[in-house]
Design a protein around this motif. Sequence first.
Motif, short mmCIF file in Angstrom:
data_model
loop_
_atom_site.label_atom_id
_atom_site.label_comp_id
_atom_site.label_asym_id
_atom_site.label_seq_id
_atom_site.Cartn_x
_atom_site.Cartn_y
_atom_site.Cartn_z
N LYS A 178 2.14 1.67 -3.54
CA LYS A 178 1.13 2.17 -4.53
C LYS A 178 1.01 3.39 -4.27
CE LYS A 178 -1.08 -2.02 -5.49
NZ LYS A 178 -2.59 -2.82 -5.33
N LYS B 97 0.86 -1.41 -0.20
CA LYS B 97 -0.21 0.06 0.05
C LYS B 97 0.98 1.52 0.18
CE LYS B 97 -3.94 -1.98 2.27
NZ LYS B 97 -4.96 -2.00 3.33
N SER C 169 -7.36 3.77 -5.17
CA SER C 169 -8.33 3.07 -4.52
C SER C 169 -7.94 1.72 -4.12
CB SER C 169 -9.42 3.25 -5.64
OG SER C 169 -8.99 2.28 -6.56
N GLU C 170 -6.97 1.35 -4.76
CA GLU C 170 -6.47 -0.10 -4.29
C GLU C 170 -5.86 -0.08 -2.81
OE1 GLU C 170 -3.68 -1.54 -7.51
OE2 GLU C 170 -5.16 -0.98 -9.21
N THR C 171 -5.70 1.19 -2.12
CA THR C 171 -5.08 0.98 -0.75
C THR C 171 -6.29 0.86 0.14
OG1 THR C 171 -5.61 3.35 -0.41
CG2 THR C 171 -3.53 2.89 -1.40
N GLY C 172 -7.61 0.83 -0.58
CA GLY C 172 -8.80 0.33 0.42
C GLY C 172 -8.97 1.40 1.60
N ASN C 173 -8.58 2.49 1.42
CA ASN C 173 -8.61 3.56 2.53
C ASN C 173 -9.26 4.78 1.83
OD1 ASN C 173 -7.82 5.53 4.35
ND2 ASN C 173 -6.14 4.43 5.19
N SER C 174 -10.63 5.09 2.65
CA SER C 174 -11.13 6.18 2.10
C SER C 174 -10.84 7.64 2.40
CB SER C 174 -12.52 5.93 2.58
OG SER C 174 -12.81 6.18 3.88
N ASN D 41 -6.61 4.73 -9.66
CA ASN D 41 -6.61 3.36 -9.56
C ASN D 41 -5.92 2.91 -8.29
OD1 ASN D 41 -6.49 2.83 -13.21
ND2 ASN D 41 -8.34 2.52 -11.50
#
Length: 312
Positions: free
Chosen positions: A77, A74, A133-138, A130
Amino acid sequence: MNSNFKTYSEIKKLVEPEILKMSSVISERIYKTNIPEQEFLNELNEYFKSGSKQLRSCLIFLFAKAINAEVNEKTVKLAAAVEIIHNATLIHDDIIDESDIRRGKTALHKKYGNKLSIIAGDYLLSLAINLLSETGNSKIIENFANCLNALCLGEIEQYFSQKTTPSLEEYIIKSEAKTASLFKASLKSLADLQEKKHSKSLETFAKYFGIAFQISDDLKNISALPQKEKQKPRFNDIKAGIYTAPVIYAFGENKLLDKFSTDEIIKKSGTKPIQEKTKQLIKTQVNEAKRQITNIPDSAYKQAILKLCDLI
Ligand code: FPP
Ligand code: MG
């Protein structure tokens, strides 16, 4: 570990493995692109390599190590997204500034035209989203949405204030928007990946570091030695009616300079006392940046960050 750093390349070596991982993520994403124009993809990929200091990602990795954070997929990324956003803004910035040279090479729009360069910048931006968003952290998405708002508003503000010197305060606010906001989003997001450890210190450090960095860039545009012109064109700002710290110091705040020739403005803004005053302004911002991280424990990484501040 030796912490007596003298140059940026010595500092960057500390996080070389992480930077290499990040660079391969960027290449991977670019070459995944489903267009047949290999030459253009090579050119885009090259954009990230030749001459790029990778300063923003270097700071992310140095801070990660300084606060003892895990550097994982993460983090890589996040850093890749930051470099991609930075380069997308430069591609667009050179179109807006009508600037022919970037990092000592022909600017992308001079080679491929404005149309393709605008789309390429937008496309890079989409690749960065992209990755974020792949870190999954809003929180990270929110940080970069705010950052992109600020970046664009900083440029819009600059567009509308041409030909008139801003007040020093307006100039600093604009520098925070157009430059510091990406440093801020980078380091705040690093903290958000670590459950906000040192969040405020990192974000405020980034604010002052970014402002200092922009003022230094503006000073170089006026005072750099002629050979540096091969890297970036000189006096571009004054020629475009964009008045930065040296011009504000030379002519005063909120002054319409339309009765002065470009040569007169260059001459009056490039004197030694004006340069010294501008360097003092940079130093004030740098000292503020350093003050923000006094609570971070000492280490070679922290020493490297402090040295980076002095190298601005
Ligand atoms: C360089 O400034 C430019 C920036 C720091 C920001 C540019 C932002 C945009 C063009 C808007 C946002 C774009 C996207 C793709 C979201 P400068 O001209 O002072 O620096 P320079 O000397 O390096 O050209
Ligand atoms: Mg520019």
